[in-house]
Enzyme design. Structure first.
Site, PDB file in Angstrom:
ATOM      1  N   GLY A  69      -9.136  -1.300   4.354  1.00  0.00           N
ATOM      2  CA  GLY A  69      -9.133  -1.277   2.891  1.00  0.00           C
ATOM      3  C   GLY A  69      -9.430  -2.653   2.312  1.00  0.00           C
ATOM      4  O   GLY A  69     -10.107  -2.774   1.291  1.00  0.00           O
ATOM      5  N   ALA A 199      -7.708   4.208   6.734  1.00  0.00           N
ATOM      6  CA  ALA A 199      -7.293   5.327   7.592  1.00  0.00           C
ATOM      7  C   ALA A 199      -5.821   5.233   8.029  1.00  0.00           C
ATOM      8  O   ALA A 199      -5.153   6.252   8.163  1.00  0.00           O
ATOM      9  CB  ALA A 199      -8.193   5.378   8.826  1.00  0.00           C
ATOM     10  N   HIS A 200      -5.333   3.994   8.232  1.00  0.00           N
ATOM     11  CA  HIS A 200      -3.992   3.906   8.838  1.00  0.00           C
ATOM     12  C   HIS A 200      -2.863   4.273   7.886  1.00  0.00           C
ATOM     13  O   HIS A 200      -1.699   4.348   8.284  1.00  0.00           O
ATOM     14  CB  HIS A 200      -3.765   2.534   9.495  1.00  0.00           C
ATOM     15  CG  HIS A 200      -3.543   1.387   8.558  1.00  0.00           C
ATOM     16  ND1 HIS A 200      -2.298   0.929   8.244  1.00  0.00           N
ATOM     17  CD2 HIS A 200      -4.414   0.573   7.909  1.00  0.00           C
ATOM     18  CE1 HIS A 200      -2.406  -0.132   7.436  1.00  0.00           C
ATOM     19  NE2 HIS A 200      -3.681  -0.356   7.217  1.00  0.00           N
ATOM     20  N   CYS A 328       1.827  -7.289   3.932  1.00  0.00           N
ATOM     21  CA  CYS A 328       1.018  -8.507   4.013  1.00  0.00           C
ATOM     22  C   CYS A 328       1.793  -9.719   3.541  1.00  0.00           C
ATOM     23  O   CYS A 328       1.464 -10.842   3.863  1.00  0.00           O
ATOM     24  CB  CYS A 328      -0.233  -8.375   3.171  1.00  0.00           C
ATOM     25  SG  CYS A 328      -1.092  -6.870   3.517  1.00  0.00           S
TER      26      CYS A 328
HETATM   27  N1  PLP Z   1      -4.657  -1.906  -0.912  1.00  0.00           N
HETATM   28  C1  PLP Z   1      -3.402  -1.425  -0.906  1.00  0.00           C
HETATM   29  C2  PLP Z   1      -2.832  -0.849  -2.166  1.00  0.00           C
HETATM   30  C3  PLP Z   1      -2.638  -1.472   0.263  1.00  0.00           C
HETATM   31  O1  PLP Z   1      -1.388  -1.000   0.266  1.00  0.00           O
HETATM   32  C4  PLP Z   1      -3.212  -2.032   1.429  1.00  0.00           C
HETATM   33  C5  PLP Z   1      -2.407  -2.142   2.666  1.00  0.00           C
HETATM   34  O2  PLP Z   1      -1.212  -2.228   2.644  1.00  0.00           O
HETATM   35  C6  PLP Z   1      -4.533  -2.501   1.360  1.00  0.00           C
HETATM   36  C7  PLP Z   1      -5.221  -2.426   0.186  1.00  0.00           C
HETATM   37  C8  PLP Z   1      -5.197  -3.089   2.564  1.00  0.00           C
HETATM   38  O3  PLP Z   1      -5.539  -2.100   3.465  1.00  0.00           O
HETATM   39  P1  PLP Z   1      -5.836  -2.519   4.984  1.00  0.00           P
HETATM   40  O4  PLP Z   1      -4.521  -2.726   5.644  1.00  0.00           O
HETATM   41  O5  PLP Z   1      -6.574  -1.329   5.548  1.00  0.00           O
HETATM   42  O6  PLP Z   1      -6.682  -3.718   4.920  1.00  0.00           O
END
Ligand code: PLP
Length: 389
Positions: A69, A199-200, A328
């Site tokens: 994402g 996907a996760h 994160c």
């Molecule tokens: N956007 C949102 C709202 C998310 O919650 C996350 C992941 O926690 C992301 C983007 C990022 O996705 P990815 O972990 O696939 O990079």
């Protein structure tokens, strides 16, 4: 025993996803190869993309596979750097995921005008600010559909109509990473131009994202690929496809097509039962974002007078996996930027825990959790300098 209550961070694999992965392990061909070993994999990818696009209500050619994402968000927003137009202002909000906020900061440091919208105490963006910021200079408006920390769902239709009225040329991007699988979404009828998914978050493995560009063939001129190279993904995203991830995501979409409506109801009942119990049995708490539409499984709770990290660690010792905010940001002791945007009060932001329920959780998990929470919050408050000051 471990009770996993961190489904907004990532999800366990769906049993049908595991089966699909195992049965695909021997398909090692490169889908770009012309021989049969490669062609078989190419066919499987096409078949999987049909299933995924059907689940999302999107035209197949409007979906681009990425690695996550974050990559999808980066791809859309960084296109502003290469835009030949002067209308390259980015409008976003203060509660976006770091993959949007940090990209916006990067753009700002590279002379792109950026506005960060405030939110109200329920986590909804301030529409009068949006109206004020929009102009013919606006290139992209990036507002998330559902927030990863508190689960609030923005009124996407209303935002889209404000954008259409004030800046009809602007692109409306939405981060759908948390919404897909938890809300019924039909991309073709959603009034947005681009969207990110991962996907996760829907019971498939990590390492696969999706970027949706509505009317891709007409719109692609507005976007710059982040990764240049081979001709994969209609020449828009180079790199040999994550074939295993794609097959796995298709299996997840198939299962969700069958199960999602019932699961949304069931998970919401579990979340509501949890909030009912803690509201009655633990004092001095705030359920963040409770007064706005929310994702079915998200419950973000501030326990006054205690640090979120202490609660997290004590719950972990008791076998419960929860989080203090977005995964994160874990490891950083900064208060949650989302809760700071809601309250501007570091003490409230520090004492919050995100419980995110998913398909493996039951009411019994809540009973066990509430018993442990009552004991641990009681203990932490008894030694808290904040409580006793
Ligand atoms: N956007 C949102 C709202 C998310 O919650 C996350 C992941 O926690 C992301 C983007 C990022 O996705 P990815 O972990 O696939 O990079």
């Amino acid at each position: 025993m471990n009770v996993y209550l961190d489904n907004n961070a990532t999800t366990p694999l769906h049993p049908e996803v595991k089966e699909a992965i195992i049965s695909f392990l021997d398909y090692y061909g490169n889908p770009s190869s012309m021989h049969e070993t490669g062609r078989m994999v190419k066919e499987k990818i096409e078949e999987s993309k049909d299933i995924i696009s059907q689940f999302l209500g999107a035209k197949k050619e409007d979906l681009i596979f990425t690695s996550c994402g974050s990559e999808s968000n980066n791809t859309v927003l960084k296109s502003l750097l290469f835009s030949k137009n002067k209308n390259n202002q980015l409008i976003t909000s203060k509660i976006e995921h770091p993959s949007v906020i940090e990209t916006a900061r990067f753009l700002k440091n590279n002379s792109i005008p950026v506005s960060f919208l405030n939110v109200d105490s329920n986590g909804l963006i301030l529409f009068d600010e949006l109206e004020k910021e929009l102009s013919s200079k606006t290139g992209i408006v990036s507002i998330m559909y559902a927030n990863n920390e508190i689960g609030t769902i923005q009124p996407i239709d209303k935002i889209a109509s404000i954008i259409k009225e004030k800046a009809p040329e602007a692109i409306f991007h939405t981060d759908l990473v948390q919404a897909i699988g938890k809300v019924n979404i039909n991309l073709s009828s959603l009034p947005i131009d681009t969207a990110s998914m991962s996907a996760h978050k829907l019971y498939a493995p990590k390492g696969l994202g999706l970027l949706y560009i509505k009317d891709f063939n007409k719109m692609k001129k507005n976007f710059t690929p982040l990764i240049h190279g081979g001709h994969q993904e209609q020449g828009f995203r180079a790199g040999t496809e994550n074939t295993l991830g794609i097959v796995a995501l298709a299996a997840a979409c198939k299962a969700l097509t069958r199960e999602m409506d019932e699961e949304i109801k069931r998970i919401k009942q579990i979340r509501d039962y949890f909030e009912f119990r803690i509201s009655n049995e633990i004092d001095n708490i705030i359920i963040n974002g409770k007064n706005s539409p929310r994702l079915c499984g998200t419950s973000n709770v501030t326990f006054k007078f205690v640090e979120g990290e202490s609660i997290l660690l004590r719950l972990d010792l008791n076998g419960f996996s929860v989080s203090t905010g977005s995964a994160c940001s874990t490891g950083s002791l900064e208060p949650s930027h989302v809760l700071m945007a809601l309250y501007n009060d570091p003490e409230l932001a520090h004492g919050s825990i995100r419980f995110s329920f998913g398909r493996e959780n039951t009411r019994d998990d809540v009973d066990k959790l509430v018993a442990v929470l009552k004991k641990e919050i009681g203990y932490l408050r008894s030694i808290s300098p904040l409580k006793n000051k």
